[in-house]
Write an enzyme that holds these catalytic residues in place. Structure first.
Site, PDB file in Angstrom:
ATOM      1  N   ASP A 106      37.696  44.164  45.446  1.00 15.57           N
ATOM      2  CA  ASP A 106      36.651  44.128  46.718  1.00 15.57           C
ATOM      3  C   ASP A 106      37.592  45.475  47.785  1.00 15.57           C
ATOM      4  O   ASP A 106      39.048  45.411  47.288  1.00 15.57           O
ATOM      5  CB  ASP A 106      36.603  43.604  47.489  1.00 15.57           C
ATOM      6  CG  ASP A 106      35.875  42.447  47.057  1.00 15.57           C
ATOM      7  OD1 ASP A 106      34.672  42.403  46.406  1.00 15.57           O
ATOM      8  OD2 ASP A 106      35.256  41.175  47.677  1.00 15.57           O
TER       9      ASP A 106
HETATM   10  N1  URA Z   1      37.130  37.414  44.418  1.00 19.98           N
HETATM   11  C1  URA Z   1      36.751  38.087  45.473  1.00 19.98           C
HETATM   12  O1  URA Z   1      35.653  37.731  45.944  1.00 19.98           O
HETATM   13  N2  URA Z   1      37.373  39.319  45.949  1.00 19.98           N
HETATM   14  C2  URA Z   1      37.619  40.116  44.769  1.00 19.98           C
HETATM   15  O2  URA Z   1      38.319  41.135  45.704  1.00 19.98           O
HETATM   16  C3  URA Z   1      38.228  39.319  43.923  1.00 19.98           C
HETATM   17  C4  URA Z   1      37.807  37.895  44.256  1.00 19.98           C
END
Ligand code: URA
Length: 239
Positions: A106
């Site tokens: 993310d």
């Molecule tokens: N899980 C998430 O919620 N976000 C990420 O970036 C990676 C794993």
């Protein structure tokens, strides 16, 4: 070894367009085995031919594997107009055509990001069938209860998803925002945030520390990238 065209060799190894490669040839800046080359359609064996630009040997690398300490605010995509991507922040010397992030983090997640142009390798480390572990340090709003932890470890089942079993280890549960290590073998959309949101908990920070047997080196500051050695690439596939 397969033979490849000189213009393709140049664009893939220098990260430039075929048009730029042809310009280098027109300007007589390229030699192949000591002879000035001007034709882009010259066929060569990339492993044995000595291709030089301005007298400097261009070492052929079929694929590259780059580790990056992804900073917050950067998007894990090859291109995202209006946003800064993990490819945009690579130093010019590492840029090649066809680089892409092997897996998504993310925008606000930090830490270990792999960037490559080897599609088969990316598939191997991302496909849940290969069970390559991804390890994260997660900071939560509140502590995880024993029953929540056992559901996560058994494979959390929600209305939307059946997650595979994950490993959850306390790192600092005395802190106001407790921290845990969580190890996944799959990478579903917002997986960690959604798993904890299912229990009404909230992820305050998320940082990936490891993929397979390869840990994010402490020497790599946020935003920095470097090429992996062949040994490190192998380490990724080890648990
Ligand atoms: N899980 C998430 O919620 N976000 C990420 O970036 C990676 C794993």
């Amino acid at each position: 070894m397969d033979m490849i065209r000189l213009d393709k060799f140049l664009s893939s190894q220098l990260g430039c367009s075929r048009t730029d490669a042809k310009k280098l040839l027109r300007e007589k800046r390229i030699t192949v085995n000591g002879v000035v080359a001007v034709k882009g359609d010259l066929l060569l064996d990339p492993d044995t031919s000595a291709v030089c630009k301005d007298g400097q040997r261009i070492q052929y690398e079929k694929f590259v594997y780059i580790i990056q300490n992804k900073p917050a605010g950067v998007v894990s995509a090859s291109s995202a107009p209006g946003d800064v991507t993990v490819i945009d922040i690579l130093p010019a010397s590492m840029k090649r055509k066809d680089l892409f992030p092997a897996g998504r983090l993310d925008r606000d997640t930090t830490g270990l990001m792999l960037i490559t142009d080897d599609g088969a390798f990316a598939h191997e480390i991302l496909s849940p069938a290969h069970h390559v572990e991804k390890t994260y340090l997660v900071t939560l709003e509140r502590k995880v209860t024993l029953s929540e932890a056992s559901r996560i470890e058994a494979g959390l089942v929600t209305d939307e998803e059946n997650y595979k079993p994950a490993v959850l280890r306390p790192v600092d549960t005395a802190a106001e925002k407790p921290r845990y290590e969580i190890v996944l073998t799959e990478g579903r959309y917002h997986q960690i945030k959604r798993m904890f949101a299912f229990f009404g908990n909230r992820v305050c920070a998320l940082h990936r520390t490891k993929i397979g047997g390869l840990a994010l080196p402490e020497s790599l500051a946020p935003g920095e990238s470097r090429k992996l050695t062949p040994g490190e690439v192998q380490q990724i596939k080890l648990l």
